[in-house]
Enzyme design. Structure first.
Site, PDB file in Angstrom:
ATOM      1  N   GLY A  24       0.823  -1.213   0.000  1.00 50.56           N
ATOM      2  CA  GLY A  24       0.000   0.000   0.000  1.00 50.56           C
ATOM      3  C   GLY A  24       0.853   1.257   0.000  1.00 50.56           C
ATOM      4  O   GLY A  24       0.578   2.225  -0.705  1.00 50.56           O
ATOM      5  N   ARG A  28       7.236   1.708   1.318  1.00 50.28           N
ATOM      6  CA  ARG A  28       7.460   0.263   1.443  1.00 50.28           C
ATOM      7  C   ARG A  28       8.044  -0.283   0.130  1.00 50.28           C
ATOM      8  O   ARG A  28       8.937  -1.124   0.128  1.00 50.28           O
ATOM      9  CB  ARG A  28       6.133  -0.454   1.723  1.00 50.28           C
ATOM     10  CG  ARG A  28       5.929  -0.861   3.172  1.00 50.28           C
ATOM     11  CD  ARG A  28       6.821  -2.027   3.495  1.00 50.28           C
ATOM     12  NE  ARG A  28       7.378  -1.894   4.838  1.00 50.28           N
ATOM     13  CZ  ARG A  28       6.781  -2.307   5.938  1.00 50.28           C
ATOM     14  NH1 ARG A  28       5.626  -2.910   5.879  1.00 50.28           N
ATOM     15  NH2 ARG A  28       7.357  -2.139   7.107  1.00 50.28           N
ATOM     16  N   ARG A  47       2.695  11.365  -8.338  1.00 50.92           N
ATOM     17  CA  ARG A  47       2.025  11.382  -7.027  1.00 50.92           C
ATOM     18  C   ARG A  47       2.846  10.710  -5.923  1.00 50.92           C
ATOM     19  O   ARG A  47       2.277  10.222  -4.937  1.00 50.92           O
ATOM     20  CB  ARG A  47       0.658  10.689  -7.098  1.00 50.92           C
ATOM     21  CG  ARG A  47      -0.368  11.517  -7.826  1.00 50.92           C
ATOM     22  CD  ARG A  47      -1.701  10.803  -7.934  1.00 50.92           C
ATOM     23  NE  ARG A  47      -2.586  11.609  -8.743  1.00 50.92           N
ATOM     24  CZ  ARG A  47      -3.635  12.273  -8.260  1.00 50.92           C
ATOM     25  NH1 ARG A  47      -3.964  12.184  -7.013  1.00 50.92           N
ATOM     26  NH2 ARG A  47      -4.367  13.013  -9.061  1.00 50.92           N
ATOM     27  N   ARG A  91      -0.564  -8.310  -4.054  1.00 49.69           N
ATOM     28  CA  ARG A  91      -0.638  -7.312  -2.988  1.00 49.69           C
ATOM     29  C   ARG A  91       0.058  -7.873  -1.754  1.00 49.69           C
ATOM     30  O   ARG A  91      -0.151  -9.029  -1.370  1.00 49.69           O
ATOM     31  CB  ARG A  91      -2.104  -6.977  -2.679  1.00 49.69           C
ATOM     32  CG  ARG A  91      -2.288  -6.286  -1.362  1.00 49.69           C
ATOM     33  CD  ARG A  91      -3.622  -5.600  -1.202  1.00 49.69           C
ATOM     34  NE  ARG A  91      -3.985  -5.428   0.196  1.00 49.69           N
ATOM     35  CZ  ARG A  91      -3.414  -4.569   1.044  1.00 49.69           C
ATOM     36  NH1 ARG A  91      -2.417  -3.801   0.631  1.00 49.69           N
ATOM     37  NH2 ARG A  91      -3.800  -4.489   2.300  1.00 49.69           N
ATOM     38  N   SER A  94      -1.110  -5.262   5.140  1.00 49.84           N
ATOM     39  CA  SER A  94      -1.427  -5.622   6.519  1.00 49.84           C
ATOM     40  C   SER A  94      -2.943  -5.697   6.663  1.00 49.84           C
ATOM     41  O   SER A  94      -3.690  -5.198   5.818  1.00 49.84           O
ATOM     42  CB  SER A  94      -0.847  -4.600   7.491  1.00 49.84           C
ATOM     43  OG  SER A  94      -1.457  -3.349   7.272  1.00 49.84           O
ATOM     44  N   ASP A 208      -2.973  -5.835  13.609  1.00 45.25           N
ATOM     45  CA  ASP A 208      -3.774  -5.495  14.790  1.00 45.25           C
ATOM     46  C   ASP A 208      -4.949  -6.462  14.867  1.00 45.25           C
ATOM     47  O   ASP A 208      -5.208  -7.202  13.923  1.00 45.25           O
ATOM     48  CB  ASP A 208      -4.279  -4.042  14.704  1.00 45.25           C
ATOM     49  CG  ASP A 208      -5.039  -3.759  13.413  1.00 45.25           C
ATOM     50  OD1 ASP A 208      -4.375  -3.383  12.438  1.00 45.25           O
ATOM     51  OD2 ASP A 208      -6.252  -3.971  13.388  1.00 45.25           O
ATOM     52  N   ARG A 221       6.364  -5.597  13.205  1.00 52.50           N
ATOM     53  CA  ARG A 221       5.837  -5.496  11.836  1.00 52.50           C
ATOM     54  C   ARG A 221       6.946  -5.746  10.828  1.00 52.50           C
ATOM     55  O   ARG A 221       6.747  -6.407   9.822  1.00 52.50           O
ATOM     56  CB  ARG A 221       5.202  -4.125  11.605  1.00 52.50           C
ATOM     57  CG  ARG A 221       3.782  -4.019  12.134  1.00 52.50           C
ATOM     58  CD  ARG A 221       3.026  -2.883  11.467  1.00 52.50           C
ATOM     59  NE  ARG A 221       3.567  -1.577  11.812  1.00 52.50           N
ATOM     60  CZ  ARG A 221       3.281  -0.905  12.912  1.00 52.50           C
ATOM     61  NH1 ARG A 221       2.467  -1.421  13.804  1.00 52.50           N
ATOM     62  NH2 ARG A 221       3.804   0.279  13.139  1.00 52.50           N
TER      63      ARG A 221
END
Ligand code: HPA
Length: 236
Positions: A24, A28, A47, A91, A94, A208, A221
């Protein structure tokens, strides 16, 4: 079709690999390119949705941010497929756990992706479409995980349009149906891929829990992220 696209600035065909990993967060994507790939070239800065191509164990692979939510991954995956000929879209993200036995730091794979989004309405289907992963990518990911002795849970996930839900208990109905976790992108990715006849998969680490309200630390993470990456990178 004409390139560059409105959202991807890559001006040459053949730069973006047939297999693209989609975290996402564009930073990353940069982290993956910097730490896991060799001979890296950057193909997008539009962007700040950074995209890179490199090699992993000699195989060409790309990684690019997808942004958050179904509209964002819907745009980027569509352009990658239809303008740049991408065939495998994975993809890596998380999710929040919806089940007692889905623990934070677990790696889960979305065999199916339920959604509360209206994305499927564009196909004018006379019923409810079931967005599913590519079996080819899914079975390969499960095999790679077994070889590396990484535990993965495979099942249904929910791609929600809503992070801050006015109905704080709405997730419990999905949980009752056995849905393992909630994220915000996979269903659109699976539908775009299905409509175009290409392959998609969603691998997630649990960050989470909606059940226990636990959250992972940044360090945790990072560790589980590495396990997920070890699987995803082998899919090139
Ligand atoms: N909801 C939606 N997306 C998420 C969550 C969540 O709780 N956790 C990580 N991604």
């Amino acid at each position: 079709m004409a390139i560059p696209t409105p959202h991807i600035g890559c001006t040459e065909q053949g730069i973006i690999a047939e297999t693209v990993l989609l975290p996402g967060d564009p930073l990353r994507a940069k982290y993956i390119a910097d730490n896991f790939l060799e001979d890296v070239v950057q193909f997008n800065t539009v962007r700040n949705m950074f995209g890179y191509t490199g090699t992993y164990k000699g195989k060409k692979i790309s990684v690019m941010g997808s942004g958050m939510g179904i509209p964002s991954i819907g745009i980027y995956s569509y352009e990658l497929i239809h303008f740049y000929g991408v065939k495998n879209l994975i993809r890596i993200g998380s999710c929040g756990s919806l089940q007692e036995d889905v623990k934070i730091r677990d790696v889960i794979i979305g065999m199916g992706a339920c959604t509360n989004s209206n994305y499927a309405s564009q196909y004018n289907l006379l019923g409810t479409y079931a967005p599913i992963a590519s079996y080819q990518l899914l079975s390969k990911a499960v095999k790679v995980a077994a070889e590396k002795e990484i535990d993965v849970k495979v099942g249904n996930i929910l791609s929600s349009d809503i992070f801050y839900d006015a109905d704080a208990d709405s997730w419990k109905k999905w949980a009752k149906m056995g849905v393992m976790g909630v994220e915000m992108e996979a269903a659109a990715l699976y539908m775009n891929a299905a409509y175009a006849g290409v392959n998609a998969l969603c691998i997630l680490t649990v960050s989470d829990s909606l059940v226990t309200h636990e959250v992972t630390t940044a360090e945790e993470r990072q560790n589980t992220f590495t396990k997920m990456m070890e699987i995803a990178l082998e899919l090139a």
